[in-house]
Design a protein around this motif. Structure first.
Motif, PDB file in Angstrom:
ATOM      1  N   GLN A 160      39.466 -22.848  81.108  1.00 33.57           N
ATOM      2  CA  GLN A 160      40.424 -23.094  82.191  1.00 33.57           C
ATOM      3  C   GLN A 160      41.787 -22.513  81.847  1.00 33.57           C
ATOM      4  O   GLN A 160      42.640 -22.347  82.726  1.00 33.57           O
ATOM      5  CB  GLN A 160      40.527 -24.601  82.459  1.00 33.57           C
ATOM      6  CG  GLN A 160      41.280 -24.977  83.724  1.00 33.57           C
ATOM      7  CD  GLN A 160      41.178 -26.477  84.019  1.00 33.57           C
ATOM      8  OE1 GLN A 160      40.333 -27.178  83.472  1.00 33.57           O
ATOM      9  NE2 GLN A 160      42.059 -26.965  84.886  1.00 33.57           N
ATOM     10  N   ASN A 161      41.971 -22.205  80.563  1.00 29.81           N
ATOM     11  CA  ASN A 161      43.254 -21.682  80.099  1.00 29.81           C
ATOM     12  C   ASN A 161      43.305 -20.163  80.276  1.00 29.81           C
ATOM     13  O   ASN A 161      42.381 -19.441  79.880  1.00 29.81           O
ATOM     14  CB  ASN A 161      43.469 -22.027  78.629  1.00 29.81           C
ATOM     15  CG  ASN A 161      43.422 -23.525  78.386  1.00 29.81           C
ATOM     16  OD1 ASN A 161      43.971 -24.310  79.177  1.00 29.81           O
ATOM     17  ND2 ASN A 161      42.769 -23.927  77.318  1.00 29.81           N
ATOM     18  N   GLN A 162      44.400 -19.665  80.828  1.00 31.68           N
ATOM     19  CA  GLN A 162      44.515 -18.226  81.051  1.00 31.68           C
ATOM     20  C   GLN A 162      44.530 -17.429  79.748  1.00 31.68           C
ATOM     21  O   GLN A 162      44.150 -16.261  79.726  1.00 31.68           O
ATOM     22  CB  GLN A 162      45.775 -17.922  81.869  1.00 31.68           C
ATOM     23  CG  GLN A 162      45.668 -18.419  83.313  1.00 31.68           C
ATOM     24  CD  GLN A 162      46.904 -18.101  84.135  1.00 31.68           C
ATOM     25  OE1 GLN A 162      47.922 -17.661  83.597  1.00 31.68           O
ATOM     26  NE2 GLN A 162      46.826 -18.329  85.438  1.00 31.68           N
ATOM     27  N   GLY A 163      44.948 -18.093  78.670  1.00 32.63           N
ATOM     28  CA  GLY A 163      44.927 -17.419  77.366  1.00 32.63           C
ATOM     29  C   GLY A 163      43.514 -17.051  76.926  1.00 32.63           C
ATOM     30  O   GLY A 163      43.323 -16.141  76.118  1.00 32.63           O
TER      31      GLY A 163
ATOM     32  N   GLN B  32      40.928 -16.919  79.562  1.00 34.33           N
ATOM     33  CA  GLN B  32      40.411 -16.204  80.730  1.00 34.33           C
ATOM     34  C   GLN B  32      40.790 -14.722  80.744  1.00 34.33           C
ATOM     35  O   GLN B  32      39.932 -13.844  80.938  1.00 34.33           O
ATOM     36  CB  GLN B  32      40.940 -16.836  82.025  1.00 34.33           C
ATOM     37  CG  GLN B  32      40.381 -18.195  82.356  1.00 34.33           C
ATOM     38  CD  GLN B  32      40.912 -18.697  83.700  1.00 34.33           C
ATOM     39  OE1 GLN B  32      41.792 -18.074  84.315  1.00 34.33           O
ATOM     40  NE2 GLN B  32      40.376 -19.829  84.161  1.00 34.33           N
ATOM     41  N   HIS B  33      42.061 -14.452  80.576  1.00 32.46           N
ATOM     42  CA  HIS B  33      42.543 -13.089  80.783  1.00 32.46           C
ATOM     43  C   HIS B  33      41.963 -12.068  79.802  1.00 32.46           C
ATOM     44  O   HIS B  33      41.536 -10.981  80.233  1.00 32.46           O
ATOM     45  CB  HIS B  33      44.069 -13.075  80.753  1.00 32.46           C
ATOM     46  CG  HIS B  33      44.684 -13.714  81.963  1.00 32.46           C
ATOM     47  ND1 HIS B  33      46.054 -13.759  82.182  1.00 32.46           N
ATOM     48  CD2 HIS B  33      44.118 -14.350  83.031  1.00 32.46           C
ATOM     49  CE1 HIS B  33      46.294 -14.383  83.319  1.00 32.46           C
ATOM     50  NE2 HIS B  33      45.145 -14.763  83.840  1.00 32.46           N
ATOM     51  N   PRO B  34      41.927 -12.354  78.501  1.00 33.63           N
ATOM     52  CA  PRO B  34      41.316 -11.372  77.586  1.00 33.63           C
ATOM     53  C   PRO B  34      39.848 -11.107  77.904  1.00 33.63           C
ATOM     54  O   PRO B  34      39.380  -9.966  77.800  1.00 33.63           O
ATOM     55  CB  PRO B  34      41.476 -12.034  76.218  1.00 33.63           C
ATOM     56  CG  PRO B  34      42.653 -12.934  76.364  1.00 33.63           C
ATOM     57  CD  PRO B  34      42.554 -13.470  77.753  1.00 33.63           C
TER      58      PRO B  34
ATOM     59  N   ALA C 175      38.380 -11.444  80.880  1.00 35.52           N
ATOM     60  CA  ALA C 175      38.333 -10.697  82.146  1.00 35.52           C
ATOM     61  C   ALA C 175      38.667  -9.224  81.913  1.00 35.52           C
ATOM     62  O   ALA C 175      38.010  -8.322  82.461  1.00 35.52           O
ATOM     63  CB  ALA C 175      39.308 -11.313  83.150  1.00 35.52           C
ATOM     64  N   LYS C 176      39.668  -8.982  81.098  1.00 33.07           N
ATOM     65  CA  LYS C 176      40.049  -7.605  80.770  1.00 33.07           C
ATOM     66  C   LYS C 176      38.909  -6.891  80.050  1.00 33.07           C
ATOM     67  O   LYS C 176      38.586  -5.728  80.364  1.00 33.07           O
ATOM     68  CB  LYS C 176      41.304  -7.607  79.904  1.00 33.07           C
ATOM     69  CG  LYS C 176      41.772  -6.217  79.492  1.00 33.07           C
ATOM     70  CD  LYS C 176      42.990  -6.310  78.570  1.00 33.07           C
ATOM     71  CE  LYS C 176      43.422  -4.921  78.098  1.00 33.07           C
ATOM     72  NZ  LYS C 176      44.576  -5.009  77.163  1.00 33.07           N
TER      73      LYS C 176
ATOM     74  N   TRP D 149      35.729  -7.529  80.241  1.00 35.58           N
ATOM     75  CA  TRP D 149      34.650  -7.274  81.199  1.00 35.58           C
ATOM     76  C   TRP D 149      34.933  -6.018  82.012  1.00 35.58           C
ATOM     77  O   TRP D 149      34.059  -5.155  82.188  1.00 35.58           O
ATOM     78  CB  TRP D 149      34.486  -8.467  82.146  1.00 35.58           C
ATOM     79  CG  TRP D 149      33.344  -8.287  83.105  1.00 35.58           C
ATOM     80  CD1 TRP D 149      32.043  -8.649  82.936  1.00 35.58           C
ATOM     81  CD2 TRP D 149      33.422  -7.680  84.415  1.00 35.58           C
ATOM     82  NE1 TRP D 149      31.290  -8.309  84.042  1.00 35.58           N
ATOM     83  CE2 TRP D 149      32.112  -7.707  84.958  1.00 35.58           C
ATOM     84  CE3 TRP D 149      34.456  -7.115  85.161  1.00 35.58           C
ATOM     85  CZ2 TRP D 149      31.823  -7.192  86.225  1.00 35.58           C
ATOM     86  CZ3 TRP D 149      34.166  -6.602  86.425  1.00 35.58           C
ATOM     87  CH2 TRP D 149      32.860  -6.642  86.942  1.00 35.58           C
TER      88      TRP D 149
ATOM     89  N   THR E 186      37.164  -9.937  71.184  1.00 33.89           N
ATOM     90  CA  THR E 186      37.679 -10.969  72.086  1.00 33.89           C
ATOM     91  C   THR E 186      36.757 -12.174  72.104  1.00 33.89           C
ATOM     92  O   THR E 186      37.214 -13.332  72.156  1.00 33.89           O
ATOM     93  CB  THR E 186      37.850 -10.401  73.509  1.00 33.89           C
ATOM     94  OG1 THR E 186      38.779  -9.313  73.472  1.00 33.89           O
ATOM     95  CG2 THR E 186      38.358 -11.465  74.466  1.00 33.89           C
TER      96      THR E 186
ATOM     97  N   SER F 201      37.957 -15.835  71.145  1.00 33.41           N
ATOM     98  CA  SER F 201      37.883 -16.860  72.190  1.00 33.41           C
ATOM     99  C   SER F 201      37.174 -18.114  71.695  1.00 33.41           C
ATOM    100  O   SER F 201      37.472 -19.230  72.132  1.00 33.41           O
ATOM    101  CB  SER F 201      37.146 -16.317  73.419  1.00 33.41           C
ATOM    102  OG  SER F 201      37.836 -15.231  73.984  1.00 33.41           O
TER     103      SER F 201
END
Length: 388
Positions: free
Chosen positions: A281-284, A286-288, A290-291, A293, A337, A341
């Motif tokens: 749920q944390n963008q820290g 999520q974002h890596p 997503a990037k 992917w 990542t 993660s």
């Protein structure tokens, strides 16, 4: 312009994933620990006919293209087998391409079917200790003698040579100082790996333990004339025909490894609860992911483009090298990542992503370094002066 797999290609992917599902995480964890060649996996893929996916039907293959082979190898890697699974079988997928393109009918019938049936294993013997990527300067010599050639020299980083029966080997038949161009005077052979004249030495390494990398010491090896592929002295040009498919295969495998790493990390992030909420749920987190992917899927498009160009008979050196570079870099970022993660569990063998991180370094380093690919693109695309 269609970026989707057709029905046959989707069926290939699904069928390969189904076969690979027989070999779960525990199997690959065991092979990573004991370093034993994955015989069961190799036999299963061979018996199902997958080794011949890109070989002509006339020699027992499926007659499909490098595109379909890339889809297959991507699925093999993505199944969780990673570079161990894919490296165990990808030699025959592209390694026999010079025999298909330049071998006689007799050579094709004699050399290819035993590999596709699993009766024989083959390896690809090009790289040498003191030349690296400078293939035209290799030192292994093949001296002409009655009925063939007498070969002496050394090779390094030869995958599966310790279990191989045959090898595709390049050697100098004319001394470097006696040729007008460095690319001349090299000859290509597909011959028996005669252990009475070839000593192998396994190289201890960081990952992909079950697929051995070898140093070869060749002493007075006799190669019959009929085992030479194509004309004498034209081996380098012939060899080049197998390099673009190899880059496509490595790119596809790196994409598969990146995909499974992201999947594992995302699943962990959904399930891992810290401070009363899933860490995903944390963008820290999520974002890596997503990037990563997006980078992997973008690289996959270049892999498919290079493969389709090759199958169409078009020039694809730029695309094949770009595909290998982009996929390897994206795959590495995805695996790193994934480990980060998952924190401490990412470092634990039982979660497998640490194995993926070790293995993804293979396509990043081999068969050509990222720096040499950038040199190639700078010269061929940007028309900049040669830097080496």
């Amino acid at each position: 312009m269609d970026f989707n797999l057709n029905e046959d290609q989707r069926n290939i992917r699904e069928a390969v994933l189904k076969i690979c599902s027989q070999f779960g995480d525990d199997y690959w964890l065991e092979r990573d620990a004991d370093g034993e060649f994955p015989v069961e996996f190799y036999k299963t893929m061979t018996d199902a006919g997958w080794l011949g996916i890109a070989m002509p039907e006339s020699v027992g293959g499926a007659g499909l293209g490098i595109t379909e082979a890339a889809i297959m190898m991507q699925a093999v890697s993505e199944s969780g087998g990673g570079m161990t699974a894919s490296s165990a079988i990808h030699g025959p997928i592209f390694g026999l391409e010079p025999v298909v393109l330049f071998g006689t009918e007799e050579q094709q019938q004699r050399m290819i079917p035993p590999v596709l049936s699993g009766k024989e294993k083959m390896c690809f013997a090009v790289t040498e200790p003191n030349t690296g990527l400078d293939t035209t300067s290799l030192k292994t010599r093949a001296e002409k003698v009655d009925g063939g050639y007498r070969v002496n020299g050394e090779k390094i980083w030869i995958t599966n040579a310790h279990v191989a029966d045959k090898m595709l080997i390049i050697a100098r038949t004319t001394a470097l100082e006696d040729v007008k161009k460095k690319t001349e005077g090299l000859s290509l052979f597909y011959t028996t790996l005669d252990r009475a004249h070839i000593e192998h030495q396994l190289i201890p390494k960081m990952g992909r333990h079950a697929v051995g990398s070898n140093m070869l010491f060749i002493t007075d090896l006799f190669i019959p004339e009929e085992d030479r592929i194509g004309e004498e002295g034209q081996g380098f040009k012939i060899l080049l025909n197998g390099l673009n498919p190899e880059r496509v295969m490595l790119g596809a495998e790196a994409v598969g490894l990146g995909r499974i790493a992201i999947q594992r990390a995302a699943r962990y992030a959904r399930e891992r609860i810290v401070f009363g909420r899933p860490i995903g749920q944390n963008q820290g987190i999520q974002h890596p992911l997503a990037k990563a992917w997006m980078q992997v899927e973008a690289a996959n498009l270049m892999v498919l483009k290079a493969a389709q160009l090759f199958d169409a008979g078009a020039e694809c050196g730029v695309e094949a090298n770009s595909a290998k570079y982009l996929a390897a870099e994206a795959g590495f970022e995805a695996c790193q990542t994934a480990v980060m993660s998952m924190g401490g569990m990412g470092y634990a063998k039982e979660y497998h992503v640490e194995r993926y991180l070790r293995e993804v370094l293979v396509p990043r380093i081999a068969p050509v370094s990222p720096h040499q690919i950038m040199n190639f693109i700078a010269e061929r695309v940007l028309e900049l002066p040669k830097s080496y």
